[in-house]
Design an enzyme around this catalytic site. Sequence first.
Site, PDB file in Angstrom:
ATOM      1  N   THR A   1      43.166  44.396  42.801  1.00  0.00           N
ATOM      2  CA  THR A   1      43.907  43.792  43.918  1.00  0.00           C
ATOM      3  C   THR A   1      44.944  44.545  44.122  1.00  0.00           C
ATOM      4  O   THR A   1      45.813  45.299  43.381  1.00  0.00           O
ATOM      5  CB  THR A   1      44.559  42.189  43.601  1.00  0.00           C
TER       6      THR A   1
ATOM      7  N   ARG B   1      35.355  30.075  47.217  1.00  0.00           N
ATOM      8  CA  ARG B   1      36.643  30.289  46.317  1.00  0.00           C
ATOM      9  C   ARG B   1      37.752  31.258  46.920  1.00  0.00           C
ATOM     10  O   ARG B   1      37.464  32.209  47.308  1.00  0.00           O
ATOM     11  CB  ARG B   1      36.443  30.699  45.020  1.00  0.00           C
ATOM     12  N   VAL B   2      39.045  30.498  47.056  1.00  0.00           N
ATOM     13  CA  VAL B   2      39.827  31.617  47.427  1.00  0.00           C
ATOM     14  C   VAL B   2      41.192  31.510  46.215  1.00  0.00           C
ATOM     15  O   VAL B   2      41.400  30.421  45.782  1.00  0.00           O
ATOM     16  CB  VAL B   2      40.555  31.008  48.669  1.00  0.00           C
ATOM     17  N   GLY B   3      41.409  32.556  46.184  1.00  0.00           N
ATOM     18  CA  GLY B   3      42.613  32.657  44.903  1.00  0.00           C
ATOM     19  C   GLY B   3      44.073  32.718  45.598  1.00  0.00           C
ATOM     20  O   GLY B   3      44.155  32.175  46.788  1.00  0.00           O
TER      21      GLY B   3
ATOM     22  N   THR C   1      49.305  39.795  41.269  1.00  0.00           N
ATOM     23  CA  THR C   1      48.084  40.126  40.898  1.00  0.00           C
ATOM     24  C   THR C   1      47.914  39.325  39.787  1.00  0.00           C
ATOM     25  O   THR C   1      48.543  39.377  38.792  1.00  0.00           O
ATOM     26  CB  THR C   1      47.707  41.388  40.866  1.00  0.00           C
TER      27      THR C   1
HETATM   28  N1  ASP Z   1      44.844  37.271  42.277  1.00  0.00           N
HETATM   29  C1  ASP Z   1      43.551  37.731  42.654  1.00  0.00           C
HETATM   30  C2  ASP Z   1      42.533  36.434  43.023  1.00  0.00           C
HETATM   31  O1  ASP Z   1      42.770  35.550  42.000  1.00  0.00           O
HETATM   32  C3  ASP Z   1      42.601  38.527  41.832  1.00  0.00           C
HETATM   33  C4  ASP Z   1      43.493  39.666  41.335  1.00  0.00           C
HETATM   34  O2  ASP Z   1      44.562  39.711  41.355  1.00  0.00           O
HETATM   35  O3  ASP Z   1      42.983  40.731  40.607  1.00  0.00           O
HETATM   36  O4  ASP Z   1      41.935  36.338  43.913  1.00  0.00           O
END
Ligand code: ASP
Length: 363
Positions: A193, A221-223, A244
């Site tokens: 990310t 799914r959304v983070g 991240t």
């Molecule tokens: N935080 C991001 C998510 O959960 C993934 C990442 O930061 O690598 O979608």
Amino acid sequence: MKKLLATVALALMSQPAFAEDAPRWSLAIHGGAGTLDPKAMTPEKRAAYEADLQRALDAGSKILAEGGAAMDAIKAAIVIMEDSPLFNAGKGAVFTWDGTNELDASIMDGRDRSAGAVAGVKTVKNPILLADTVRTHSEHVFLVGKGAEDFAVSKGFAVTPPEYFATQARREALERLKAERLSALDVDHKFGTVGAVALDQSGNMAAGTSTGGMTGKRWGRVGDAPVIGAGTYADNRACAVSATGWGEYFLRVGVAHEICARLRVQRETLPRQMGIGDPHRSPTPMSHYYQLLAISDQSAADAVMADVASLGGDGGVILVTPEGHAIFSFNTTGMYRGRATSAGVNEVAIFGGEEKASMTPDH
Ligand code: ASP
């Protein structure tokens, strides 16, 4: 003397002031945090990551050094990382369970706390620019899926063919995940990310984050990355943050806003606690105030990351403060990262403890 103290106190209350008149700027970037074995990192791979991080850092720094806006600097840095196939954002994004690339991004302006975000877009080359257009050219903050893509077209964004985002390495990660019944954490270690935060010479801050999410994600799914307050937050009174890591935990903690809230309260309470502006106490040297602030800011970021860890999550954050400090905090073995400031700091790093420059305040 009284008048001087009162003026200093007023400056501190109304806007966290610089200790010197010299214009200051500061930029921090990340390209994801996660578990990585230093032995698995070949010199070639390392050089490739460092080169792209440096390009992103240089693009943002140039804008800030020339007096440009924090918002423009973070966009320039993030676009370079979105366009690089090495990072999990834009080209090179991870694959969903269904074999597509679905992109999330968010951006925030610390001046007025205007914000824009998109999630689940498949046909926009630079999602960070779409998030910014949501911020500036819509009355909304967060658009998802087909609606976000329709909005993009209505604002003149080209429709990028989905194949553009696909890379062989990310496809293999999905295949491994399916074949060996692994989790996203096993195949992509959450690396990739991207994000940037900046303070410009006018004292304005901005933050942005862009991601493909986690390998094998399903059901829409959304983070945390596109969620204002979780993955991204900026407030001129406190800081600009980009996160991240394992998004579910960052969402639950509200990481980016939590850090900014702590820094804001520190700036509201510390001057009084230190007797700054109090004519009945001997004057506190301002250098002490700035030093204490820098230490407390790092502690606040570390405490929020410890909270994420206490729930079982991991990852990292980057932040810049009104005083121009660029701070990292992560509880993984590594975080692709870089920072540059008007005080001459300019460095990229991958594993923990690799920073050369001290960020001890020079005020
Ligand atoms: N935080 C991001 C998510 O959960 C993934 C990442 O930061 O690598 O979608």
